[in-house]
Design a protein around this motif. Structure first.
Motif, PDB file in Angstrom:
ATOM      1  N   ASP A 293     106.400 -25.670 -40.476  1.00 57.45           N
ATOM      2  CA  ASP A 293     106.014 -25.964 -39.096  1.00 57.45           C
ATOM      3  C   ASP A 293     106.876 -25.150 -38.144  1.00 57.45           C
ATOM      4  O   ASP A 293     108.110 -25.107 -38.290  1.00 57.45           O
TER       5      ASP A 293
ATOM      6  N   LEU B 157     102.339 -26.522 -32.345  1.00 60.47           N
ATOM      7  CA  LEU B 157     103.110 -26.538 -33.583  1.00 60.47           C
ATOM      8  C   LEU B 157     102.148 -26.042 -34.654  1.00 60.47           C
ATOM      9  O   LEU B 157     101.091 -26.642 -34.857  1.00 60.47           O
TER      10      LEU B 157
ATOM     11  N   ARG C 234     101.443 -24.167 -38.665  1.00 57.14           N
ATOM     12  CA  ARG C 234     101.941 -23.937 -40.020  1.00 57.14           C
ATOM     13  C   ARG C 234     101.094 -22.807 -40.597  1.00 57.14           C
ATOM     14  O   ARG C 234      99.972 -23.013 -41.014  1.00 57.14           O
TER      15      ARG C 234
ATOM     16  N   ASN D  92      99.395 -24.196 -47.900  1.00 57.03           N
ATOM     17  CA  ASN D  92      98.604 -25.214 -47.200  1.00 57.03           C
ATOM     18  C   ASN D  92      97.229 -25.448 -47.822  1.00 57.03           C
ATOM     19  O   ASN D  92      96.289 -25.850 -47.137  1.00 57.03           O
TER      20      ASN D  92
END
Length: 170
Positions: free
Chosen positions: A74, A99, A101, A132
């Protein structure tokens, strides 16, 4: 370069449109106005990339770690997200702190390979690690969407002879 200061993404939450985001690392969480680091960064204004060396605008620890949009972690960013159609027509836009990722640190060659060979099964180890839960196929689809939008915008620009004009008289 070992820092990653920007990223893009494409999603299609709404048919027939797409969500396209551009994300820039937000250093404001780590560099406060008036501090020594802020003064140095203002004087340098940008990182300088030489053939075998980088002179970073910020201390390396910030550039390469805390403020780098490294995959799977993050990170604070400033983002613009457009909802658009395949022709590149913007239907909605929003700007703001975010934010994110990242899922992968692709090199230009990898993205070009995905454009030129959209159905290619990439051999293990060829692409950087993907995070992810995404796959190489997921990335290829997104690169294809971004490429199609870019081509459509380029054609519009040519057709209507659109260009950026900067008023230098002010």
């Amino acid at each position: 370069s070992s820092d990653l200061s920007s990223g893009i993404n494409a999603e299609w939450p709404l048919r027939p449109g797409f969500e396209v985001g551009v994300h820039i690392a937000d250093v404001s969480h780590f560099v406060k106005p008036g501090t020594e680091v802020d003064t140095i960064a203002r004087n340098r204004t940008t990182s300088v990339y030489l053939v075998q060396r980088v002179i970073p605008m910020l201390p390396r620890r910030l550039c390469e770690d805390y403020c780098s949009l490294n995959p799977g972690i993050d990170r604070f960013s400033f983002s613009v997200v457009w909802k658009m159609n395949r022709e590149g027509e913007v239907l909605e836009r929003r700007f703001g702190k975010s934010l994110i990722r990242s899922c992968c640190k692709l090199h230009y060659e990898h993205a070009q390979d995905m454009i030129e060979e959209p159905d290619r099964e990439f051999e293990p180890g060829y692409l950087p690690e993907i995070h992810n839960g995404y796959t190489a196929r997921d990335l290829s689809k997104r690169i294809a969407v971004l490429h199609e939008i870019a081509q459509n915008l380029r054609e519009k620009r040519k057709k209507y002879r659109l260009r950026l004009c900067v008023d230098t008289t002010a």
